[in-house]
Design an enzyme around this catalytic site. Structure first.
Site, mmCIF file in Angstrom:
data_model
loop_
_atom_site.group_PDB
_atom_site.id
_atom_site.type_symbol
_atom_site.label_atom_id
_atom_site.label_comp_id
_atom_site.label_asym_id
_atom_site.label_seq_id
_atom_site.Cartn_x
_atom_site.Cartn_y
_atom_site.Cartn_z
ATOM 1 N N ARG A 51 41.980 -53.155 56.139
ATOM 2 C CA ARG A 51 41.835 -54.291 55.225
ATOM 3 C C ARG A 51 42.838 -54.261 54.079
ATOM 4 N NH1 ARG A 51 35.457 -56.011 55.085
ATOM 5 N NH2 ARG A 51 34.945 -55.353 57.206
ATOM 6 N N ARG B 21 49.218 -49.097 43.862
ATOM 7 C CA ARG B 21 49.300 -48.006 42.900
ATOM 8 C C ARG B 21 49.050 -46.677 43.599
ATOM 9 N NH1 ARG B 21 52.076 -49.464 38.391
ATOM 10 N NH2 ARG B 21 51.087 -51.164 37.276
ATOM 11 N N GLY C 273 42.459 -48.917 41.369
ATOM 12 C CA GLY C 273 41.948 -50.151 41.950
ATOM 13 C C GLY C 273 42.952 -50.789 42.893
ATOM 14 N N ASP D 233 45.077 -54.026 27.587
ATOM 15 C CA ASP D 233 44.932 -55.209 26.735
ATOM 16 C C ASP D 233 43.873 -54.928 25.681
ATOM 17 O OD1 ASP D 233 42.246 -56.697 27.964
ATOM 18 O OD2 ASP D 233 43.393 -55.610 29.468
ATOM 19 N N GLU E 14 35.773 -52.290 31.359
ATOM 20 C CA GLU E 14 36.440 -52.324 32.650
ATOM 21 C C GLU E 14 35.390 -52.712 33.695
ATOM 22 O OE1 GLU E 14 35.931 -48.926 34.997
ATOM 23 O OE2 GLU E 14 34.202 -49.740 33.933
ATOM 24 N N ARG F 277 52.984 -50.671 32.026
ATOM 25 C CA ARG F 277 51.760 -50.193 32.657
ATOM 26 C C ARG F 277 52.073 -49.075 33.642
ATOM 27 N NH1 ARG F 277 47.433 -55.072 33.370
ATOM 28 N NH2 ARG F 277 48.025 -56.270 31.523
ATOM 29 N N ARG G 155 38.624 -41.947 38.861
ATOM 30 C CA ARG G 155 39.174 -43.292 38.752
ATOM 31 C C ARG G 155 40.331 -43.287 37.779
ATOM 32 N NH1 ARG G 155 39.733 -48.526 37.875
ATOM 33 N NH2 ARG G 155 39.102 -49.502 35.928
ATOM 34 N N GLU H 57 32.474 -64.692 29.180
ATOM 35 C CA GLU H 57 32.373 -65.594 28.035
ATOM 36 C C GLU H 57 31.215 -65.209 27.111
ATOM 37 O OE1 GLU H 57 32.379 -69.646 29.300
ATOM 38 O OE2 GLU H 57 34.233 -69.449 30.433
ATOM 39 N N SER I 71 42.855 -49.384 34.451
ATOM 40 C CA SER I 71 43.119 -50.005 33.155
ATOM 41 C C SER I 71 41.813 -50.441 32.495
ATOM 42 C CB SER I 71 44.050 -51.211 33.313
ATOM 43 O OG SER I 71 43.470 -52.174 34.175
#
Length: 233
Positions: free
Chosen positions: A43, A24, A20, A201, A176, A214, A87, A159, A90
């Protein structure tokens, strides 16, 4: 060149690893590829192409969320003829037996809605990984790895605790934000796709992986992805 990718014809390999974070992509290219070269920075989304054990590979950032990865995956497939899309990112663990730093291989990806949802109308399409890639990635693992279904969410600050409870109840391994759309596009265009995810996480414990650690886990994913793409047998 396309609207979002500045590479020239022939500068994108048929195998793409998709983090992403564009930085990286640069980090992995510099550490894993021979003679990496920057082929796109449109971009600010960096893409590098080099070779791994003689095999051409492109590392291309995708941004966050299904709409973003949909743009890049569509253009990589349709305009650059990419055949394999992996892909590397995380995820948040959703089961108590999964720990920080573990690897999750997404066998299937559930979602409430994705950019492709309107195509299927009332049908709920179930996008899945390429089994050949998944099995080779599993074989290349050097640490704890879990294989199963994940949830691709279109919100980061979710939420819906009731939804999380049901996902955990039904064995969902992690959450994810990109895989369901990537797998759907791969199915549409008959390409190979896999998501290899590091647990950064934990939804249940609220534990999180420090940023320095990470990076080490990211290296493990790149190792697995390259072996999945090019391992023989």
């Amino acid at each position: 060149m396309t609207f979002h990718i500045g590479a020239k014809p022939g500068e994108i390999a048929e195998t793409c690893l998709l983090p992403g974070d564009p930085y990286r992509a640069r980090w992995a290219a510099e550490r894993f590829l021979d003679a990496p070269r920057l082929v796109s920075e449109t971009r600010g989304m960096l893409a590098y192409t080099g070779t791994w054990r003689g095999n051409p590979v492109t590392l291309h950032g995708t941004g966050m969320g299904m709409p973003s990865i949909s743009i890049y995956a569509n253009e990589l497939i349709r305009d650059y003829n990419v055949q394999t899309l992996i892909r590397v990112g995380s995820c948040g663990a959703m089961q108590p037996h999964i720990a920080l730093r573990d690897i999750v291989l997404a066998q299937a990806a559930s979602t409430i809605g994705s950019p492709s949802s309107s195509i299927f109308r009332e049908m709920r399409f179930a996008p899945v990984a390429d089994f050949g890639l998944l099995s080779k990635a599993y074989a290349a693992a050097t640490g704890p790895v879990h294989v199963g279904g994940i949830f691709t969410s279109d919100t980061f600050y979710d939420e819906r605790t009731d939804l999380s409870d049901q996902l955990q109840r039904h064995g969902c391994l992690a959450v994810e934000m990109e895989t369901a759309e990537l797998y759907t596009l791969a199915a549409r265009y008959q390409r190979r796709a896999l998501a290899i995810l590091t647990v950064s996480d934990h939804i249940l414990t609220r534990a999180a992986l420090p940023s320095a650690e990470r990076e080490t886990s990211f290296a493990d994913m790149i190792h697995m992805a390259l072996h999945a793409a090019f391992a023989q047998g």
